[in-house]
Structure formats: C-alpha cells, structure tokens
Scaffold this motif. Structure first.
Motif, PDB file in Angstrom:
ATOM      1  N   TRP A  43      47.314  69.652  62.784  1.00 37.23           N
ATOM      2  CA  TRP A  43      47.203  70.530  63.935  1.00 37.23           C
ATOM      3  C   TRP A  43      48.598  70.996  64.343  1.00 37.23           C
ATOM      4  CZ3 TRP A  43      43.105  72.694  66.237  1.00 37.23           C
ATOM      5  CH2 TRP A  43      41.844  72.085  66.133  1.00 37.23           C
ATOM      6  N   LEU A  71      44.675  74.639  62.948  1.00 33.73           N
ATOM      7  CA  LEU A  71      44.402  73.486  62.096  1.00 33.73           C
ATOM      8  C   LEU A  71      44.467  73.904  60.640  1.00 33.73           C
ATOM      9  CD1 LEU A  71      43.504  70.561  61.604  1.00 33.73           C
ATOM     10  CD2 LEU A  71      41.135  71.337  61.899  1.00 33.73           C
ATOM     11  N   SER A 193      40.328  68.383  69.898  1.00 35.49           N
ATOM     12  CA  SER A 193      40.616  67.707  68.626  1.00 35.49           C
ATOM     13  C   SER A 193      39.500  66.729  68.257  1.00 35.49           C
ATOM     14  CB  SER A 193      41.964  66.981  68.694  1.00 35.49           C
ATOM     15  OG  SER A 193      41.929  65.876  69.581  1.00 35.49           O
TER      16      SER A 193
END
Length: 276
Positions: A43, A71, A193
């Motif tokens: 990320w 990402l 996330s």
C-alpha cells in the motif's frame, strides 16, 4: 512519522505500507515499485496528492487531509479478469464507509435507496465512483504495468474525500467532513485496509468474480432506473438493467436493444431521461 497504520487483518495477511504526508501520485509510486522488483501487496498512501489523475488521464486534485491510497498487486489471473479488481475495491470501500460513517447518517446499499442517483445513501456508481447523497465521495482508478520479472502488475488506486471535496468540478462532490463526520485519513485507511482483505479473499484470484459482482450490485446506484452513458461523443440512453458477469453495464436502450458497455460517463436523473 505519518501516523498511517495497516489494520490487523491487513497486517496478518502480509500487506506492507509506504506512507507519506504528500506525494505526486500514489499510483505512479506503486507502478515504480513494481518495475523496481517489489513483490506486491504494497500500500502506498498519502494525505495529499499533487499530481494525481483520474479516468482517461484527467487530473485529480486531492486537498491535504484527504486519503490517496494505491495498492500494488501481482495477480495470477488473465488481464481481463484482473480488470474486475475495480469492483473488489468498490465492495471494500462500501464496507469501509459502513464502518466509518455513523449508523443512520446515510444508508448503505440498495435497500436504503431513496433515488436512482444514490441520494440518501452511500452507493456505488459504475464503473468507479462512490456516491453519498448523490455526490461523489470517492473514486477508484485501476492501472496496469509490468513487474521487474515481466509479470502483470495492477495498481488499485483509491481516493477518498475525507476533509474536503475538490472544487470546480462539473458534478457534485462531497466529503466525510461535509457529511458532518470527523475522521482522519489515517482512521479511514486503517479500516479500508482490512475491508480490502475481506473483499479480495472473496475475489480469490479471479475465481470469485461472480460473488464480488453480486455484492457490488447490492450497493449500486441506479439499477432499474433511466441512465445515459456517454463515450466518445456518443450517448446511449435507456434503463440500467444490471452489471453482467464481466462487469459491463447492461443498458436496455430506448429502442429496446440490450447494449453492453465497457466504459463511459454515466448520468442519472433528468439527463438520463432526456431524448436525443
């Protein structure tokens, strides 16, 4: 120190984090990492983008305090299947916002629909936007590149208006702050996330595309309502029937043709209902 952290599920799944306060483009940085030999699962996040871009190379500004996150993935899937990762991002974003926004502020998903354009709820707008009360709250941009070993690299770029919406846009935009909610980019990213891990597991290297699309449809704006899709100066008007198994928008045109659309600018409401 930027204050960004991965969520517990993301850490357990082996994702890594590169965080900055300000950056030119998180997507560009992630593609550069791929070319330099990064194995994926990285990320790249920042509170501000100074050279971000949207679909078709359009510039996309990101005021300081918003979330820009990209990402890097090296998926073991055909490129046509990897293209559906944008829908994975949409599902992850919908789930993240359901956690970040207080319950009852805006409804999440199709059962809370007040209008085709997503007014009164958080809704996914094909192909890559997230709406809150009909205004753009977040966007998704997929870009492909090559890893150092020649494999396909895909960067999933996500921009969320946390503290402010860009000004001077040709469409309504909003932010989490404008909805009356105080959150930081760091807080939003930590949740995102983790919801990404859940949605990506559902995708399962491409074998779970159908399950992802089913969830995406459940949070979609405009299914069953008038829609207009414009591409290269041409506009198709009709009823937004569904998203097919390849992620294409299916329009039942005004002349009753069933048209599969792979890209275009989507409009609901009066614009969609107008006749050429």
């Amino acid at each position: 120190m930027t204050g960004f952290e991965l969520g517990a599920k993301a850490r357990a799944a082996g994702y890594r984090l590169q965080a900055q306060d300000s950056i030119g483009s998180t997507n560009a940085e992630a593609l550069s990492a791929a070319a330099g030999g990064d194995p994926g699962g990285l990320w790249v996040v920042a509170r501000q983008q100074t050279a971000g871009r949207g679909r078709r190379g359009r510039p996309w500004s990101s005021p300081h305090g918003n979330l820009a996150a990209s990402l890097l993935l090296l998926p073991d899937a055909d490129p046509s299947v990897s293209a559906t990762l944008g829908f994975v991002a949409g599902v992850a974003l919908s789930r993240a916002l359901a956690t970040v926004l207080p319950k009852g502020l805006v409804r999440i998903g199709i059962d809370g629909a007040d209008a085709a354009d997503g007014s009164g709820r958080v809704a996914l707008k094909w192909p890559n936007d997230v709406l809150a009360d009909g205004a753009k709250l977040a966007g998704i941009l997929l870009e492909a590149g090559k890893a150092a070993d020649g494999r396909q690299a895909v960067v999933v770029g996500i921009g969320i208006n946390v503290v402010a919406a860009p000004e001077g846009l040709p469409y309504p935009a909003t932010s989490i702050a404008a909805l009356g909610v105080s959150r930081t980019a760091e807080q939003v990213f930590e949740v995102l996330s983790d919801t990404w891990v859940e949605a990506f597991a559902l995708w399962n290297e491409g074998s779970g595309v159908a399950a992802v699309l089913e969830q995406w449809r459940g949070a979609a704006a405009g299914i069953g309502a008038p829609v207009a899709v414009t591409q290269d100066g041409q506009t198709v008007r009709g009823i937004f029937e569904t998203i097919d198994e390849a992620g294409r928008l299916i329009v039942r045109a005004n002349d009753n043709r069933r048209i599969a659309i792979t890209a275009g600018d989507v409009h609901f409401g009066a614009t969609a209902s107008a006749r050429s």
